[in-house]
Scaffold this active site. Structure first.
Site, PDB file in Angstrom:
ATOM      1  N   ARG A   1      10.260   7.139  -2.796  1.00 57.55           N
ATOM      2  CA  ARG A   1      11.654   7.213  -3.238  1.00 57.55           C
ATOM      3  C   ARG A   1      11.843   6.734  -4.678  1.00 57.55           C
ATOM      4  O   ARG A   1      12.890   6.941  -5.275  1.00 57.55           O
ATOM      5  CB  ARG A   1      12.540   6.397  -2.280  1.00 57.55           C
ATOM      6  CG  ARG A   1      12.629   7.014  -0.890  1.00 57.55           C
ATOM      7  CD  ARG A   1      13.143   6.048   0.169  1.00 57.55           C
ATOM      8  NE  ARG A   1      12.092   5.166   0.691  1.00 57.55           N
ATOM      9  CZ  ARG A   1      12.266   4.272   1.671  1.00 57.55           C
ATOM     10  NH1 ARG A   1      13.459   4.132   2.220  1.00 57.55           N
ATOM     11  NH2 ARG A   1      11.265   3.518   2.077  1.00 57.55           N
TER      12      ARG A   1
ATOM     13  N   SER B   1      10.068  -9.710 -59.158  1.00 55.27           N
ATOM     14  CA  SER B   1      10.582  -8.628 -58.320  1.00 55.27           C
ATOM     15  C   SER B   1       9.732  -7.378 -58.468  1.00 55.27           C
ATOM     16  O   SER B   1       9.235  -7.080 -59.551  1.00 55.27           O
ATOM     17  CB  SER B   1      12.016  -8.276 -58.724  1.00 55.27           C
ATOM     18  OG  SER B   1      12.857  -9.355 -58.426  1.00 55.27           O
TER      19      SER B   1
ATOM     20  N   ALA C   1       0.804  -1.223   0.000  1.00 57.28           N
ATOM     21  CA  ALA C   1       0.000   0.000   0.000  1.00 57.28           C
ATOM     22  C   ALA C   1       0.836   1.272   0.000  1.00 57.28           C
ATOM     23  O   ALA C   1       0.330   2.355  -0.268  1.00 57.28           O
ATOM     24  CB  ALA C   1      -0.921   0.008   1.225  1.00 57.28           C
ATOM     25  N   GLY C   2       2.120   1.132   0.287  1.00 56.45           N
ATOM     26  CA  GLY C   2       2.966   2.314   0.446  1.00 56.45           C
ATOM     27  C   GLY C   2       3.092   3.093  -0.853  1.00 56.45           C
ATOM     28  O   GLY C   2       2.855   2.581  -1.942  1.00 56.45           O
TER      29      GLY C   2
END
Ligand code: UD1
Ligand code: CA
Length: 452
Positions: free
Chosen positions: A15, A403, A10-11
């Site tokens: 940082r 081609s 939950a944090g």
């Protein structure tokens, strides 16, 4: 005896300086929380509980039904986080294993050991510690003379002597449930206005109950992530672990440090992975392949004996013995059957190339099916988009596309047909016919299908 895991997620992860919740930052391609949930599968059959708060919607969406989420709002510390699960678990489980979702390298075995240790402990909890020179800001473990744990002292309140302690709190605990619920109510608010889970240790000690510690030997497993510097260290450690497992299972990695393989990728034995290769997502690579150097493969399947040389694949499928590259790009829905050869600067999307198709140089194939053994000349383009819609192109077996042919879809080129170099084909070409020019016209019937 019942064990329930509780993951704290939950944090805010201040940082990390990120808009993304910390526990969703990826490690080897999967969110940190995914790794922790994986490890928990070794601990208990009970669905883990995840405490969510910051970025709860995003975290809950990721968790889905792999765990039960409980909201912590506001977030007043790790002890407060565990208080949120008490009403859900009280009386329903015997042991509670609490760990922090920012410790994603811890593996199932160590959690199991922690639970086993606590089952033998007459006291109410066992915690995981590590002995390390670099404290990384972890709480210090204060031991009592009898060797049991006396307290955890957080770094910012530790005395100079306590800062010298090398034994650190990793952030994983096994509690006897009944004691935990009651102890949580006794944790006092810190000067910062938070409730620390680590204070439960002192509560037990003050009651004269022994707190045990399991000292973890593996330093790499105890890397915790608080900043992006830690994230990079954890990423390196996780990749090292995954690469090692692959090598022990029979995969050659020429330079593991320059090989980036996500968690969950499967690779068969005797496959060689050359440097600067990224293999991501839901990818399965079979045996006997050579991948790289310099390839990027995501959510793809590669069959036995393929070569993917300096190429990009996303949502693509190669059957056996397909060779692509250098500089091939396979996008979503590209399916190359056995023995296809695709050379440099080709792009294939939403298309099936039949067995043995050759597409050597500079072509774009989109929304097409191509029959077996057909040759796609250099510079061929399926003009699949008219500005509004995508249209299909069907090319039969043993066709020879000259081609620089423009195939203006929707279009069918019959079995054994040929197109002249530089033709712009706007109408279907029947079997065994030669079409040339701009716009291309059928000028004659071919005699023999295999003639060249
Ligand atoms: C914590 C420990 C510390 C330990 C370290 C190791 C405490 C008080 N300190 O410090 O002893 O050495 O981990 O990993 O426990 N969380 C919540 N709700 C909250 C606060 C945090 O769910 O209100 C979650 C966070 O999302 C995170 C985990 O708990 O996953 C740990 O929180 P964090 O702030 O990273 O604690 P540390 O400072 O690392
Ligand atoms: Ca942390």
């Amino acid at each position: 005896m019942n064990v329930t895991a509780v993951l704290l997620a939950a944090g805010q992860g201040t940082r990390m300086k990120s808009a993304l919740p910390k526990v969703l930052h990826p490690l080897a391609g999967k969110p940190m929380l995914w790794h922790v949930l994986q490890a928990m599968q070794h601990v208990s059959n009970d669905k883990p509980m995840v405490v969510v708060g910051h970025g709860a919607d995003q975290v809950e969406a990721f968790v889905g039904d792999s765990a039960r989420c409980v909201l912590q709002n506001p977030q007043l510390g790790t002890g407060h986080a565990v208080m949120q699960v008490a009403p859900h678990l009280n009386g329903k489980t015997d042991y509670v294993l609490v760990t922090y979702a920012d410790m994603p390298l811890l593996q199932g075995e160590v959690f199991q050991q922690l639970v086993e240790r606590q089952k033998k402990n007459p006291g109410p909890l066992t915690l995981l510690t590590v002995i390390a020179e670099d404290s990384r800001g972890f709480g210090r473990i204060v031991r009592k003379p009898d060797g049991t744990v006396g307290a955890i002292v957080e770094e910012f309140v530790a005395s100079p002597e306590q800062l010298q302690i090398k034994e650190l709190n990793v952030g994983a605990y096994c509690f006897s449930a009944d004691w935990l619920w009651e102890a949580l109510e006794r944790i006092e608010m810190s000067p910062k206005g938070e409730y620390y889970l680590t204070d439960t240790i002192e509560l037990a000690v003050n009651e004269g109950l022994p707190v045990q510690a399991l000292v973890h030997e593996d330093l790499l497993e105890t890397i915790g992530i608080n900043t992006r510097v830690h994230l990079a260290e954890a990423e390196a450690a996780m990749r090292q672990r995954l690469n090692r497992e692959l090598m022990l299972a029979g995969v050659t990695l020429q330079d593991p440090a320059a090989t980036y393989i996500d968690a969950g990728v499967k690779i068969g034995r005797d496959t060689r992975i050359l440097p600067n290769t990224h293999i991501e997502g839901n990818t399965v690579i079979s045996e006997g392949c050579v991948i790289g150097p310099g390839s990027h493969i995501r959510d793809s399947q590669v069959g036995y004996g393929c070569k993917v040389f300096m190429s990009i694949m996303e949502g693509a499928l190669l059957e056996e013995e397909v060779e692509i590259g250098p500089f091939a790009r396979l996008r979503r829905g590209a399916h190359l059957a056995r023995g296809v050869h695709m050379g440099n600067f080709g792009e294939v999307k939403e298309s099936h190339l039949g067995q043995g198709v050759k597409m050597g140089h500079f072509s774009y194939i989109g929304n097409a099916t191509i029959g077996a053994n057909t040759n796609i000349g250099a510079g061929t383009i399926t003009c699949n988009y008219d500005g509004e819609q995508k249209h299909p192109t069907e090319i039969g077996e043993q066709v020879f596309i000259g081609s620089d042919t423009m195939l203006v879809a929707p279009l069918k080129i019959g079995k054994g047909a040929r197109t002249g170099a530089g033709s712009v084909v706007t109408k279907d070409v029947p079997e065994d016919s030669l079409a040339v020019g701009m716009p291309a016209r059928v000028i004659r019937k071919l005699r023999k299908r295999d003639s060249s």
